[in-house]
Structure formats: structure tokens, C-alpha cells
Design a protein around this motif. Structure first.
Motif, mmCIF file in Angstrom:
data_model
loop_
_atom_site.group_PDB
_atom_site.id
_atom_site.type_symbol
_atom_site.label_atom_id
_atom_site.label_comp_id
_atom_site.label_asym_id
_atom_site.label_seq_id
_atom_site.Cartn_x
_atom_site.Cartn_y
_atom_site.Cartn_z
ATOM 1 N N UNK A 139 18.790 31.301 10.472
ATOM 2 C CA UNK A 139 18.259 30.731 9.233
ATOM 3 C C UNK A 139 17.393 31.753 8.511
ATOM 4 N N UNK A 140 16.574 32.475 9.259
ATOM 5 C CA UNK A 140 15.739 33.511 8.651
ATOM 6 C C UNK A 140 16.603 34.578 7.986
ATOM 7 N N UNK A 141 17.683 34.981 8.649
ATOM 8 C CA UNK A 141 18.565 35.986 8.060
ATOM 9 C C UNK A 141 19.218 35.468 6.780
ATOM 10 N N UNK A 142 19.628 34.198 6.788
ATOM 11 C CA UNK A 142 20.204 33.620 5.583
ATOM 12 C C UNK A 142 19.188 33.587 4.447
ATOM 13 N N UNK A 143 17.979 33.196 4.774
ATOM 14 C CA UNK A 143 16.943 33.133 3.743
ATOM 15 C C UNK A 143 16.646 34.496 3.149
ATOM 16 N N UNK A 144 16.720 35.520 3.969
ATOM 17 C CA UNK A 144 16.471 36.870 3.452
ATOM 18 C C UNK A 144 17.526 37.288 2.442
ATOM 19 N N UNK A 145 18.700 36.644 2.503
ATOM 20 C CA UNK A 145 19.782 36.964 1.580
ATOM 21 C C UNK A 145 19.721 36.102 0.321
ATOM 22 N N UNK A 146 19.500 34.795 0.478
ATOM 23 C CA UNK A 146 19.683 33.881 -0.649
ATOM 24 C C UNK A 146 18.390 33.370 -1.273
ATOM 25 N N UNK A 147 17.266 33.603 -0.630
ATOM 26 C CA UNK A 147 16.007 33.112 -1.182
ATOM 27 C C UNK A 147 15.267 34.219 -1.925
ATOM 28 N N UNK A 148 14.647 33.863 -3.034
ATOM 29 C CA UNK A 148 13.801 34.820 -3.739
ATOM 30 C C UNK A 148 12.604 35.192 -2.884
ATOM 31 N N UNK A 149 12.011 34.177 -2.245
ATOM 32 C CA UNK A 149 10.918 34.376 -1.299
ATOM 33 C C UNK A 149 11.306 33.683 0.002
ATOM 34 N N UNK A 150 11.637 34.468 1.016
ATOM 35 C CA UNK A 150 12.078 33.886 2.282
ATOM 36 C C UNK A 150 11.003 33.011 2.922
ATOM 37 N N UNK A 151 9.733 33.301 2.611
ATOM 38 C CA UNK A 151 8.634 32.511 3.185
ATOM 39 C C UNK A 151 8.393 31.216 2.416
ATOM 40 N N UNK A 152 8.986 31.095 1.226
ATOM 41 C CA UNK A 152 8.878 29.863 0.426
ATOM 42 C C UNK A 152 10.280 29.443 -0.017
ATOM 43 N N UNK A 153 11.111 29.015 0.912
ATOM 44 C CA UNK A 153 12.521 28.769 0.603
ATOM 45 C C UNK A 153 12.736 27.563 -0.303
ATOM 46 N N UNK A 154 13.688 27.700 -1.229
ATOM 47 C CA UNK A 154 14.073 26.614 -2.116
ATOM 48 C C UNK A 154 15.416 26.005 -1.715
ATOM 49 N N UNK B 260 10.274 18.373 12.213
ATOM 50 C CA UNK B 260 10.608 17.345 13.182
ATOM 51 C C UNK B 260 12.083 16.980 13.205
ATOM 52 N N UNK B 261 12.873 17.524 12.247
ATOM 53 C CA UNK B 261 14.291 17.193 12.184
ATOM 54 C C UNK B 261 15.183 18.423 12.291
ATOM 55 N N UNK B 262 14.965 19.404 11.411
ATOM 56 C CA UNK B 262 15.808 20.602 11.435
ATOM 57 C C UNK B 262 15.799 21.297 10.096
ATOM 58 N N UNK B 263 16.988 21.525 9.530
ATOM 59 C CA UNK B 263 17.105 22.229 8.255
ATOM 60 C C UNK B 263 18.008 21.466 7.300
ATOM 61 N N UNK B 264 17.839 21.755 5.993
ATOM 62 C CA UNK B 264 18.622 21.095 4.967
ATOM 63 C C UNK B 264 18.990 22.102 3.886
ATOM 64 N N UNK B 265 20.274 22.084 3.483
ATOM 65 C CA UNK B 265 20.732 22.907 2.369
ATOM 66 C C UNK B 265 20.622 22.070 1.093
ATOM 67 N N UNK B 266 19.808 22.527 0.167
ATOM 68 C CA UNK B 266 19.629 21.846 -1.111
ATOM 69 C C UNK B 266 20.659 22.410 -2.078
ATOM 70 N N UNK B 267 21.678 21.604 -2.386
ATOM 71 C CA UNK B 267 22.803 22.103 -3.180
ATOM 72 C C UNK B 267 23.419 20.962 -3.973
ATOM 73 N N UNK B 268 24.294 21.331 -4.911
ATOM 74 C CA UNK B 268 25.017 20.352 -5.721
ATOM 75 C C UNK B 268 26.490 20.761 -5.766
ATOM 76 N N UNK B 269 27.415 19.795 -5.905
ATOM 77 C CA UNK B 269 28.830 20.154 -6.042
ATOM 78 C C UNK B 269 29.023 21.038 -7.255
ATOM 79 N N UNK B 270 29.920 22.004 -7.132
ATOM 80 C CA UNK B 270 30.178 22.929 -8.255
ATOM 81 C C UNK B 270 31.147 22.300 -9.251
#
Length: 248
Positions: A216-231, A238-248
Motif C-alpha cells: 500500500x505504501x508503494x502504491x501511495x508513493x506512485x498515485x498520491x500527491x502526498x503519500x502521508x496524506x492519501x486521498x 480497525x478495518x483495512x483499506x479503501x480505494x476512493x474511486x468512481x466508474x469511468x
């Protein structure tokens, strides 16, 4: 073909002629179609000419070793499942092999029954993935998009391609692409680490929550403007991770 006892086309790469011949005889006796080679060059020739469902790959070989071959295959986007065989007992070697794209790992010496169980489990996952891709292809033909957009990026799940509005095709490691596609199966919904491992690798795959965090950290380094403040790939505590996205 039975889902409980799948057959498949297997290619074995091992420089040891006795092990190579033993594996070919044993797997053939179990109902598999098997070819055996002793070098990466011979492997390249066969997989260019014939379709295979599984590669059994020895790590410790003279010249180009199994890790280098695995890395090279994944770099050119070969998707054949890879089961690595090794005499090494160092867990670090296992981590390296899995991180560069191997799908499973078996240390020598091993029980023949364990080899067969792992082979069949990998082939079942492969069959499931093929069926899933067929269903997704039918959905695509029916007009349902398989692309997700997040920020300046567009992920084509069917083709496993990540595109950037600014830079074009984005190169990801095999493990990171599998993880991103696993998150994309249920966008905007949190997915546990254990679920991500199962989606990306299968229920038989052994991995730690830490390995998911690293990817996940490696992905964030590629796609996030700020890996420490991911959008885009958000931590759901307490759950895991979520991809915030919309259908193209």
C-alpha cells in the motif's frame, strides 16, 4: 473437468536432471500435461509457442537463477502462475520471491502430496480467474465499464493497466497491480488486509498484514500527491483499506 481435481498444462524449470525428470513423471502420473526444461532460454521458447497454466520454477540454478527469471517474466507481463521450489530456508528468500511476482513457494525437501495440493489449489484459482475474466468481458460487452478513475488516474481492471492523465501508462510491480485491482473490486468500501491477500493471491497464500502495508505504501508513493496524506487509498482504522474511486 472437475473443479475438485483440476488438470492443467505445467512447465517445469529445474537444472537438476533427476529432479526435473522426477517431477515430470510424478505430475504426469497425476493427470497433468507436463513439459520440462533446464534453462530460462528453453523456457522462453516454449511459453512463446504453447499455452501453459502453471510454471514450477527452481530458484537455485547456475547462470540466470529462478528469481531473475521470475522478475523478467513479470516485467514483460507474463501472467502464468509461478510455484517456486528452493532448498533455501531463509524466510527473506521467500519474501523476495513472492514480492517479485511468484504465486506460491515450496521448500525442498517436500512431500509429493503437498506439491500436488499446492498445484491443484493454484490451478483452481487460475480457473476461477479465467471464469471471472470471462464474466467481466461479458459485462464490458454489455456496456458496463471496467475502468475506475481516482484523481488523475484511470485503472482498467480487465487489462490491468494504470493510466495517468499527465504521464500516460504507469508502471507498477506485479504485487502492487494485484493489490490495486483487489481494492478496485469493491471501490469506496473498506477491505480487510486478510481479504486483500485472498483477493490478490488466493486463500492458500500465506502473507502478513505487514506485507500488505508495504505494498500500500508503494502504491501511495506512485498515485498520491502526498503519500502521508492519501486521498485515493485511505486507511480505514480497525478495518483495512479503501480505494476512493468512481466508474469511468
Amino acid at each position: 473437468m472437475s473443479d475438485d481435481l483440476p488438470t492443467g498444462r505445467i512447465i517445469v524449470l529445474d537444472d537438476d536432471v533427476e529432479i526435473r525428470n522426477m517431477l515430470q513423471r510424478f505430475l504426469t502420473a497425476q493427470g497433468f500435461s507436463v513439459r520440462a526444461v533446464k534453462t530460462g532460454i528453453e523456457l522462453d521458447v516454449l511459453i512463446e509457442r504453447y499455452p501453459f497454466d502453471l510454471l514450477i520454477l527452481d530458484i537455485m540454478m547456475p547462470g540466470e537463477d529462478g528469481l531473475s527469471i521470475c522478475r523478467r517474466l513479470r516485467a514483460r507481463r507474463e501472467t502464468i502462475p509461478i510455484l517456486m521450489l528452493t532448498a533455501r530456508g531463509d524466510p527473506a528468500d521467500k519474501v523476495v520471491g513472492l514480492e517479485i511476482g511468484a504465486d506460491d513457494y515450496l521448500a525442498k525437501p517436500f512431500l509429493p502430496s503437498e506439491l500436488i495440493a499446492r498445484v491443484r489449489a493454484m490451478l483452481r484459482r487460475q480457473q476461477f480467474q479465467v471464469r471471472l475474466q470471462n464474466v467481466r468481458g461479458e459485462m464490458l460487452l454489455a456496456g458496463e465499464s471496467q475502468c475506475l478513475r481516482f484523481g488523475a488516474f484511470r485503472l482498467d481492471v480487465r487489462r490491468r493497466e494504470l493510466m495517468s492523465d499527465e504521464a500516460g501508462t504507469v508502471e507498477l510491480g506485479a504485487a502492487e497491480m494485484r493489490l490495486l485491482c483487489a481494492l478496485a473490486e469493491t471501490p469506496n468500501r473498506p477491505v480487510s488486509r486478510a481479504n486483500l491477500i485472498e483477493r490478490a493471491r488466493g486463500s492458500q497464500y500465506e502473507a502478513s498484514a505487514r506485507s500488505v502495508d508495504v505494498q500500500v505504501l508503494r502504491l501511495r508513493q506512485v498515485i498520491e500527491t502526498e503519500a502521508t496524506s492519501p486521498r485515493h487509498i485511505r486507511t480505514v482504522w480497525g478495518l483495512g483499506y479503501m480505494l476512493v474511486a468512481t466508474p469511468n
